[in-house]
Motif scaffolding. Structure first.
Motif, PDB file in Angstrom:
ATOM      1  N   GLY A  17      79.223 -23.621  36.416  1.00  0.00           N
ATOM      2  CA  GLY A  17      78.158 -24.109  37.313  1.00  0.00           C
ATOM      3  C   GLY A  17      78.692 -24.918  38.483  1.00  0.00           C
ATOM      4  N   GLY A  18      77.842 -25.877  38.918  1.00  0.00           N
ATOM      5  CA  GLY A  18      78.111 -26.644  40.127  1.00  0.00           C
ATOM      6  C   GLY A  18      79.485 -27.308  40.156  1.00  0.00           C
ATOM      7  N   ARG A  21      82.167 -24.800  41.276  1.00  0.00           N
ATOM      8  CA  ARG A  21      81.959 -24.530  42.708  1.00  0.00           C
ATOM      9  C   ARG A  21      82.466 -25.715  43.549  1.00  0.00           C
ATOM     10  NH1 ARG A  21      76.187 -25.370  43.214  1.00  0.00           N
ATOM     11  NH2 ARG A  21      76.913 -27.511  43.400  1.00  0.00           N
ATOM     12  N   ASN A  29      81.543 -33.805  41.982  1.00  0.00           N
ATOM     13  CA  ASN A  29      80.391 -33.422  41.159  1.00  0.00           C
ATOM     14  C   ASN A  29      80.612 -34.010  39.778  1.00  0.00           C
ATOM     15  OD1 ASN A  29      78.494 -32.073  39.513  1.00  0.00           O
ATOM     16  ND2 ASN A  29      78.407 -30.374  40.966  1.00  0.00           N
ATOM     17  N   ARG A 104      73.446 -13.895  34.786  1.00  0.00           N
ATOM     18  CA  ARG A 104      72.032 -14.294  34.876  1.00  0.00           C
ATOM     19  C   ARG A 104      71.834 -15.394  35.920  1.00  0.00           C
ATOM     20  NH1 ARG A 104      70.998 -19.369  32.371  1.00  0.00           N
ATOM     21  NH2 ARG A 104      72.938 -20.110  31.482  1.00  0.00           N
ATOM     22  N   ARG A 105      72.919 -15.901  36.476  1.00  0.00           N
ATOM     23  CA  ARG A 105      72.808 -17.067  37.369  1.00  0.00           C
ATOM     24  C   ARG A 105      72.372 -16.675  38.779  1.00  0.00           C
ATOM     25  NH1 ARG A 105      75.215 -21.858  35.076  1.00  0.00           N
ATOM     26  NH2 ARG A 105      75.453 -21.323  32.887  1.00  0.00           N
ATOM     27  N   ASP A 106      72.109 -17.709  39.577  1.00  0.00           N
ATOM     28  CA  ASP A 106      71.486 -17.427  40.875  1.00  0.00           C
ATOM     29  C   ASP A 106      72.414 -16.825  41.930  1.00  0.00           C
ATOM     30  OD1 ASP A 106      72.830 -19.844  41.007  1.00  0.00           O
ATOM     31  OD2 ASP A 106      71.119 -21.028  41.702  1.00  0.00           O
ATOM     32  N   ASN A 110      77.743 -19.961  42.372  1.00  0.00           N
ATOM     33  CA  ASN A 110      77.367 -20.725  41.170  1.00  0.00           C
ATOM     34  C   ASN A 110      77.722 -19.974  39.896  1.00  0.00           C
ATOM     35  OD1 ASN A 110      76.316 -22.782  42.652  1.00  0.00           O
ATOM     36  ND2 ASN A 110      74.190 -22.094  42.498  1.00  0.00           N
ATOM     37  N   ASP A 150      63.071 -14.854  39.575  1.00  0.00           N
ATOM     38  CA  ASP A 150      62.886 -16.280  39.786  1.00  0.00           C
ATOM     39  C   ASP A 150      62.773 -16.589  41.287  1.00  0.00           C
ATOM     40  OD1 ASP A 150      62.921 -18.985  39.989  1.00  0.00           O
ATOM     41  OD2 ASP A 150      64.763 -19.302  38.832  1.00  0.00           O
ATOM     42  N   THR A 152      61.853 -19.120  42.824  1.00  0.00           N
ATOM     43  CA  THR A 152      62.267 -20.453  43.299  1.00  0.00           C
ATOM     44  C   THR A 152      63.697 -20.392  43.845  1.00  0.00           C
ATOM     45  OG1 THR A 152      63.116 -21.202  41.166  1.00  0.00           O
ATOM     46  CG2 THR A 152      60.823 -21.734  41.656  1.00  0.00           C
ATOM     47  N   ARG A 153      64.414 -19.358  43.483  1.00  0.00           N
ATOM     48  CA  ARG A 153      65.777 -19.197  44.009  1.00  0.00           C
ATOM     49  C   ARG A 153      65.781 -19.010  45.526  1.00  0.00           C
ATOM     50  NH1 ARG A 153      68.258 -15.312  39.239  1.00  0.00           N
ATOM     51  NH2 ARG A 153      68.817 -17.037  37.832  1.00  0.00           N
ATOM     52  N   ARG A 156      66.156 -22.423  46.620  1.00  0.00           N
ATOM     53  CA  ARG A 156      67.519 -22.856  46.271  1.00  0.00           C
ATOM     54  C   ARG A 156      68.546 -22.268  47.240  1.00  0.00           C
ATOM     55  NH1 ARG A 156      68.754 -24.893  41.178  1.00  0.00           N
ATOM     56  NH2 ARG A 156      70.765 -23.843  41.124  1.00  0.00           N
ATOM     57  N   ARG A 159      68.572 -24.240  50.244  1.00  0.00           N
ATOM     58  CA  ARG A 159      69.146 -25.569  49.997  1.00  0.00           C
ATOM     59  C   ARG A 159      70.682 -25.515  49.992  1.00  0.00           C
ATOM     60  NH1 ARG A 159      70.053 -28.413  45.016  1.00  0.00           N
ATOM     61  NH2 ARG A 159      68.698 -26.975  43.862  1.00  0.00           N
ATOM     62  N   PHE A 160      71.242 -24.545  49.265  1.00  0.00           N
ATOM     63  CA  PHE A 160      72.708 -24.460  49.224  1.00  0.00           C
ATOM     64  C   PHE A 160      73.265 -24.057  50.590  1.00  0.00           C
ATOM     65  CE2 PHE A 160      71.934 -23.863  44.552  1.00  0.00           C
ATOM     66  CZ  PHE A 160      72.605 -25.021  44.144  1.00  0.00           C
ATOM     67  N   ARG A 163      73.266 -27.144  52.579  1.00  0.00           N
ATOM     68  CA  ARG A 163      74.212 -28.137  52.073  1.00  0.00           C
ATOM     69  C   ARG A 163      75.655 -27.805  52.479  1.00  0.00           C
ATOM     70  NH1 ARG A 163      75.114 -28.970  45.738  1.00  0.00           N
ATOM     71  NH2 ARG A 163      72.944 -29.636  45.721  1.00  0.00           N
TER      72      ARG A 163
END
Ligand code: CTP
Length: 376
Positions: A17-18, A21, A29, A104-106, A110, A150, A152-153, A156, A159-160, A163
């Motif tokens: 995960g984060g 990255r 992080n 399965r991740r976005d 990530n 999903d 909401t990705r 996201r 956002r990434f 960022r």
């Protein structure tokens, strides 16, 4: 040490995960997520037995949080695959291997894992071109249904991108645009949470614009943010209204049926009251040459920050002057002064003090001596 324990039990453990990255991007992080190919909970128990500290398990998600003896928190999860029974629904979970877990991740950035078994320490697993996308500064989803599963990705992704100063890969952008209508099916809580994260990163204005380019506002509220509404939003944020619901409200305010549109997003009693108060203020319009005391008489029952929000939303300068003046006003008399004058405590106290505030607002009384004389 964890790597050696994993080796002795014949299971693979990865940092995921984060944190991976951000390690590759040279960023800090502190969220340590470990994923285990095998039973995460029993691995957490083994670690606790051998290294000490404490664990808290969440059987339902097959995860555990291990607090080390030095008080560092690590999340230990079981590799899993998620199935989406319906678009935009929450997934059903099944145990699996690391590749499936990453798949399965976005986004590719990530979906990197760093093995921590002693035997393979530091081996980077990058099945989906995560490093290549980092080099190209791109946010890329891993499969065509990602946003459909999903939505909401979509937020996201923005956002990434903001960022890291990345852009959305071309196909990712097209798929986000095609799936944005599905955000309507996402619960208000989940959507607001994502918007809140944009606010927390201080990227809300640019975020709103980019979400507009993906037709998010169009799909959710039949709305296209104008320069004026973005300028209002900028002020709202500058005045520390750092709340996702207020962002939604600002974008919609004044539009046809704004109240109905934002209703689904007002989850708390406070948010509902805010809508009601804004509506109530709308029903008492001010004339241009109104005195401060007359404004005070009509608005003193509203909360100061609600009035401030209203002044921004309606660009009413008269009200803004009032809010600023009211904020600077210092009380010239106290309850004690009234008692000294032989006035009996009761509702009359607040009547007198209210009247005094009115005189102060109109500059008719400006110091304590005048106030005392007036009181006599
Ligand atoms: N994830 C996902 N889809 C989501 C939310 C999360 O696939 N809708 C995955 C991502 O791969 C992410 C991981 O779950 O790496 C953890 O999520 P989160 O903590 O939100 O992401 P971080 O990458 O840690 O983000 P941040 O740096 O903002 O903490």
């Amino acid at each position: 040490e964890i790597g050696a324990i994993a080796d002795s039990h014949g299971i693979n453990v990865y940092l995921i995960g984060g944190i991976v990255r951000d390690f590759l991007l040279n960023r800090l992080n502190e969220d340590i997520d470990l994923v285990v190919e095998g039973d995460g909970i029993s691995f957490a128990h083994t670690i606790r037995e051998q290294l000490g500290g404490q664990i808290k398990t969440h059987e339902q998600f097959a995860t555990a949080t291990w607090t080390t003896p030095t008080n560092i928190k690590l999340d230990i999860v079981t590799c899993r695959t998620e199935y989406y029974d319906a678009p935009a629904a929450l997934p059903t979970v099944r145990a699996s291997n690391i590749r499936e877990d990453l798949r399965r991740r976005d986004f590719s950035i990530n979906a990197l894992a760093l093995q921590i078994n002693k035997s393979d320490f530091g081996k980077l697993l990058d099945f989906f071109q995560g490093q290549e996308d980092m080099d190209n500064k791109e946010i890329r989803i891993l499969h065509n249904l990602s946003f459909i599963e999903d939505p909401t990705r979509i937020v996201r992704a923005i956002r990434f991108a903001l960022r890291f100063d990345y852009t959305l890969a071309k196909q990712t952008e097209e798929l986000a645009l095609n799936a944005s209508y599905l955000l309507k099916q996402v619960s208000a809580t989940r959507f607001l949470r994502e918007i809140q994260l944009l606010i927390n990163e201080e990227t809300i204005i640019r975020g709103v614009k980019l979400l507009d380019s993906l037709h998010v506002w169009q799909s959710l509220f039949n709305l296209k943010p104008t320069i004026e509404s973005l300028m209002k939003l900028e002020q709202v944020i500058a005045y520390h209204f750092n709340d996702a619901f207020i962002v939604i409200l600002t974008l919609n305010y004044g539009q046809h049926n704004w109240k109905q549109k934002v209703k689904r997003y007002s989850l708390t009693t406070k948010q509902n009251q805010l809508i009601q108060q804004l509506e109530a203020m709308q029903t008492v319009p001010l004339s241009k040459n109104e005195t401060m005391s007359s404004i005070h008489n009509r608005y003193h029952m509203f909360k100061e920050d609600t009035i401030l929000l209203y002044t921004i939303l309606t660009e009413n300068t008269l009200l803004r002057n009032y809010v600023e003046k009211r904020e600077q006003l210092k009380p010239l008399l106290t309850g004690q002064d009234l008692l000294m004058q032989g006035i009996k405590p009761g509702p009359i106290f607040s009547d007198i003090l209210h009247q005094l505030t009115c005189f102060q607002l109109d500059n008719e009384i400006i110091n304590r001596n005048d106030a005392l004389t007036w009181l006599q």
